[in-house]
Every structure is written in C-alpha cells, then in structure tokens.
Design a protein around this motif. Structure first.
Motif, PDB file in Angstrom:
ATOM      1  N   UNK A  39     -14.860   5.201  -4.651  1.00 15.28           N
ATOM      2  CA  UNK A  39     -15.737   4.167  -5.310  1.00 15.28           C
ATOM      3  C   UNK A  39     -14.796   3.687  -6.891  1.00 15.28           C
ATOM      4  N   UNK A  40     -14.175   5.118  -7.630  1.00 17.29           N
ATOM      5  CA  UNK A  40     -13.915   4.768  -9.073  1.00 17.29           C
ATOM      6  C   UNK A  40     -11.841   3.853  -8.785  1.00 17.29           C
ATOM      7  N   UNK A  41     -12.220   4.582  -7.761  1.00 21.32           N
ATOM      8  CA  UNK A  41     -10.941   3.691  -7.930  1.00 21.32           C
ATOM      9  C   UNK A  41     -11.521   1.628  -7.598  1.00 21.32           C
TER      10      UNK A  41
ATOM     11  N   UNK B 256       5.132   4.313  -3.321  1.00 24.41           N
ATOM     12  CA  UNK B 256       4.211   4.567  -1.560  1.00 24.41           C
ATOM     13  C   UNK B 256       3.141   5.695  -1.706  1.00 24.41           C
ATOM     14  N   UNK B 257       3.400   6.805  -2.801  1.00 23.49           N
ATOM     15  CA  UNK B 257       3.052   7.891  -3.053  1.00 23.49           C
ATOM     16  C   UNK B 257       1.470   6.774  -3.387  1.00 23.49           C
ATOM     17  N   UNK B 258       1.182   6.375  -4.102  1.00 23.33           N
ATOM     18  CA  UNK B 258      -0.057   5.485  -4.632  1.00 23.33           C
ATOM     19  C   UNK B 258      -0.999   4.668  -3.881  1.00 23.33           C
ATOM     20  N   UNK B 259       0.265   3.563  -2.719  1.00 21.19           N
ATOM     21  CA  UNK B 259      -0.754   2.994  -1.924  1.00 21.19           C
ATOM     22  C   UNK B 259      -1.197   4.275  -0.714  1.00 21.19           C
ATOM     23  N   UNK B 260      -0.816   5.471   0.102  1.00 17.47           N
ATOM     24  CA  UNK B 260      -1.207   6.408   0.352  1.00 17.47           C
ATOM     25  C   UNK B 260      -2.335   6.705  -0.212  1.00 17.47           C
ATOM     26  N   UNK B 261      -2.451   7.004  -1.437  1.00 19.47           N
ATOM     27  CA  UNK B 261      -3.147   7.735  -1.835  1.00 19.47           C
ATOM     28  C   UNK B 261      -4.926   7.164  -1.754  1.00 19.47           C
ATOM     29  N   UNK B 262      -4.452   5.589  -2.334  1.00 13.36           N
ATOM     30  CA  UNK B 262      -5.325   4.593  -1.929  1.00 13.36           C
ATOM     31  C   UNK B 262      -6.025   4.647  -0.780  1.00 13.36           C
ATOM     32  N   UNK B 263      -4.653   4.418   0.480  1.00 12.66           N
ATOM     33  CA  UNK B 263      -5.458   4.327   1.526  1.00 12.66           C
ATOM     34  C   UNK B 263      -6.489   5.725   2.007  1.00 12.66           C
TER      35      UNK B 263
ATOM     36  N   UNK C 214      -8.601   7.564   0.350  1.00 16.50           N
ATOM     37  CA  UNK C 214      -9.656   7.494  -0.047  1.00 16.50           C
ATOM     38  C   UNK C 214     -10.319   6.276   0.583  1.00 16.50           C
ATOM     39  N   UNK C 215     -10.063   5.127   1.195  1.00 12.74           N
ATOM     40  CA  UNK C 215     -10.481   4.750   1.167  1.00 12.74           C
ATOM     41  C   UNK C 215     -11.148   5.065   3.304  1.00 12.74           C
ATOM     42  N   UNK C 216      -9.998   6.024   3.614  1.00 11.29           N
ATOM     43  CA  UNK C 216     -10.702   6.149   5.063  1.00 11.29           C
ATOM     44  C   UNK C 216     -11.422   7.389   4.761  1.00 11.29           C
ATOM     45  N   UNK C 217     -11.192   8.206   3.752  1.00 15.94           N
ATOM     46  CA  UNK C 217     -12.390   9.015   3.320  1.00 15.94           C
ATOM     47  C   UNK C 217     -13.994   8.589   2.801  1.00 15.94           C
ATOM     48  N   UNK C 218     -13.695   7.230   2.425  1.00 21.59           N
ATOM     49  CA  UNK C 218     -15.371   6.926   2.221  1.00 21.59           C
ATOM     50  C   UNK C 218     -16.269   5.993   3.227  1.00 21.59           C
ATOM     51  N   UNK C 219     -15.147   5.928   4.367  1.00 27.77           N
ATOM     52  CA  UNK C 219     -16.170   5.582   5.866  1.00 27.77           C
ATOM     53  C   UNK C 219     -16.648   6.838   6.365  1.00 27.77           C
ATOM     54  N   UNK C 220     -18.091   7.004   7.079  1.00 23.16           N
ATOM     55  CA  UNK C 220     -18.052   8.238   8.503  1.00 23.16           C
ATOM     56  C   UNK C 220     -17.812   7.833   8.849  1.00 23.16           C
ATOM     57  N   UNK C 221     -16.695   9.139   9.723  1.00 22.69           N
ATOM     58  CA  UNK C 221     -16.534   9.011  11.479  1.00 22.69           C
ATOM     59  C   UNK C 221     -17.514   8.355  12.441  1.00 22.69           C
ATOM     60  N   UNK C 222     -16.769   7.418  12.882  1.00 24.12           N
ATOM     61  CA  UNK C 222     -17.788   6.924  14.235  1.00 24.12           C
ATOM     62  C   UNK C 222     -17.022   7.098  15.645  1.00 24.12           C
ATOM     63  N   UNK C 223     -18.847   7.603  16.267  1.00 21.44           N
ATOM     64  CA  UNK C 223     -18.229   9.089  17.430  1.00 21.44           C
ATOM     65  C   UNK C 223     -17.592   6.644  17.781  1.00 21.44           C
TER      66      UNK C 223
END
Length: 351
Positions: free
Chosen positions: A251-253, A273-280, A282-291
């Motif tokens: 959300x901050x990003x 590369x480190x910055x783009x991987x961090x953004x990716x 953060x995006x994955x962590x923002x969405x709850x996992x789906x069964x």
C-alpha cells in the motif's frame, strides 16, 4: 329669386313673389345672374368636419412619412454598423493571426540563435582544449617558472578537459553514448532533437526524436512524451525513497507508484533488480493465498473431526468447490467435495 344654396349642380331653389319656393332646373332659368357652381357646396358643419378630416389625414400622412424616414435611417445606420463591426472583427482576427505568426517566428529565431551560440561555444571549448593540450606538450616545465610544476599543470589540464568534455554534444552522443546513465542521456538527446526539429522544421530530426523517445513522429506526440519523461527522475526518486522505508508495504508503494503509472515501463527500467524483486514480493504479500490444486488444507471448523487432519486439494470443481484427498484415507483412494470457505490452510508439521 334664388335665396338658398343650390342642392346640386343642375337645379336651383327659386322663391317667387307670392312666397312660393320651387325646385327648378337650371336649363329652365333664363336669368344671366343665375350662378352655376363648379364645385359641390356643403353646409357649414359638413365643411368644418371635412376640413378637420383633411387636416387629420395630412397630419397622419406627415407622421407616416417621418416614421418612414426614421426607419430608413435606422436601417441604414444598423447596416453600416454591422458592416463596420464585421470589418473590425476581420481586422482583429488578422491582427491575432499575424501576432501568433510573429511569436512563432520569434521563437524559431531565438531557438536558431541558441543553437548557433551552442555550436559556437562547443567549437570554442574544443579549440580551448586543444590549445591547452598543445601548450602542455610544447612548453618545458621550466618555462612555467615558479608558478606551478609540470605535474600540477598536467593535473589542472586534465581536470579542465574532463569538465569541458561533460558538455553534451549531439554528434558525440550519436557516436558513443556515455556509460553513466545512458537512459537519461538518450532522453536528453531526444529532447534536443525535438527542439532542433521545431526550430529548423526538420522532418528527419523529428523522426529521430520519435525513435529515441518511443513515440509517434508528430510534434504533439513527442511533446506529450517529453512531458512524461520529465517526470522520470522524480518518479524514480520517490519510489526508491518509499522502498527504503522500514516496514514498507504494498500500500505504501502503490500510493506513490500510481501517480507515475503512465511511465511505469520507464521508471521500472531505472530500478535495480533488488528493487523490482522487492516490489514483486510486496505485491504477492498484499494478496491472501487462494486454496487451489496442490494446496495442503485442513477443515476450518475447530469442532469438526477433520480440523487437525491433513489433506491435499487434487481437483477444482468450479469457482467455489474443490476435491480433497485426506492423508488418512489415501490408501482407500477416498476424495471428498468441499466448498473453499469450509477449508483452511493446514498449519501442522509436514509429513
């Protein structure tokens, strides 16, 4: 004797001696004194009424003539004013067009003069560099006296040369782009070509600017692209600042990145590369996992016997249902159908 006015042109009222009054035709009278009126006569009250009507008619006629003259004058005045207004508007439009053309011509002249001055300055700087190099090579160290040593002279000459060589020249950029931030250099070169194309009305320069900036080869498209790229340094700075914050979240990003979404491809290329991987991440962590198929699950209801049991989703049955194979029934090949909201991710130890 005729004592009364004639009732018409052809007869007279005659009074005889005995007092009798008769209406007699003019042809039957032989008196030379009998008048033959040429115009019809009216009683006094009729004559006054007729005169009043004539006067009224004359006044009405004069009034109508006056109104007609005023109307004609007003119409002529309005027509003349309209023609004058149209002429004034036409002259104003012509003046405005001429003024805009003069402004454009002046801008082109200013840009051409600026380009000429830059070219002259580049030539002077290159000539100065060459003069300094020749002076250092040709003069022995003793000719400098006590002012400075030969090593100090070479060091100073090298610093001057490095400072002067940082001047951006389109021809040198075309031959070999600088190794430090080439993306920014290409952007500056595209902007320079765009200004050159505008100043010189050069189609080839316009097409070259479009290729470098990644836009259509039109003045409007290139101007819009330049406006976008002018935001690039600030976008990269803002995004790096928010990524460096401790505990940065998606959300901050996103609160910062959405302002620069239109140039995402541009600022993404500037990030490491480190910055783009961090953004990716953060995006994955923002969405709850789906069964889904392959998920290790347990039953969600803590009062159900399968709450601590371990199972694996082996098939999806539509949007809301899945098929689960429980470990304790694996040998039996038993699979049970569940809604996704009836399950949870298994949190026990892996087997």
């Amino acid at each position: 004797m005729i004592e009364a006015d004639a009732p018409n042109r052809w007869q007279q009222i005659v009074t005889f001696a005995d007092g009798e009054r008769l209406l007699i035709n003019n042809a039957d009278l032989d008196a030379t004194s009998v008048p033959f009126p040429r115009e019809r006569t009216y009683p006094k009250e009729y004559s006054e009424a007729i005169a009043a009507l004539k006067e009224q008619h004359q006044q009405e006629l004069e009034r109508l003539q006056q109104e007609l003259r005023i109307g004609l004058q007003s119409e002529a005045t309005a027509r003349a004013e309209e023609q004058v207004s149209e002429q004034i508007q036409s002259l104003q439009n012509l003046y405005k067009q001429q003024k805009e053309q003069n402004i454009q011509l002046q801008q082109r002249l200013d840009e051409m003069e600026s380009l000429r001055q830059l070219e002259a300055e580049n030539q002077q700087l290159l000539s100065r560099i060459q003069d300094l190099e020749n002076a250092v090579e040709q003069r022995p160290s003793q000719e400098w006296g006590n002012t400075m040593t030969q090593q100090a002279t070479k060091a100073l000459n090298k610093q001057v040369k490095q400072a002067l060589e940082k001047t951006i020249d389109l021809r040198s950029l075309a031959i070999e782009p600088p190794k430090e931030n080439p993306q920014e250099c290409l952007r500056l070169m595209g902007m320079a070509l765009k200004n050159l194309a505008s100043a010189m009305n050069n189609t080839q320069a316009l097409e070259a600017a479009a290729i470098i900036l990644g836009s259509e080869p039109t003045s409007g498209a290139i101007a819009y692209r330049v406006e976008q790229l002018e935001m690039l340094p600030q976008a990269v700075s803002d995004i790096r600042r928010v990524l460096a914050k401790p505990g940065c979240t998606w959300q901050d990003y996103w609160a910062v990145a959405q302002e620069y979404e239109v140039i995402k491809a541009d600022y993404w290329a500037e990030l490491t590369t480190e910055e783009t991987e961090l953004i990716a991440a953060l995006e994955i962590a923002s969405h709850p996992p789906v069964i889904q198929v392959g998920s290790i699950v347990a039953y969600a209801d803590p009062y159900y016997t399968l709450y601590n049991a371990r199972g694996e989703v082996v098939e999806e049955l539509g949007e809301d249902e899945v098929l689960v194979a429980w470990d304790h029934w694996k040998n039996e090949g038993r699979k049970i159908r569940y809604f996704r909201n009836e399950l949870r991710f298994w949190q026990g130890e892996n087997k």
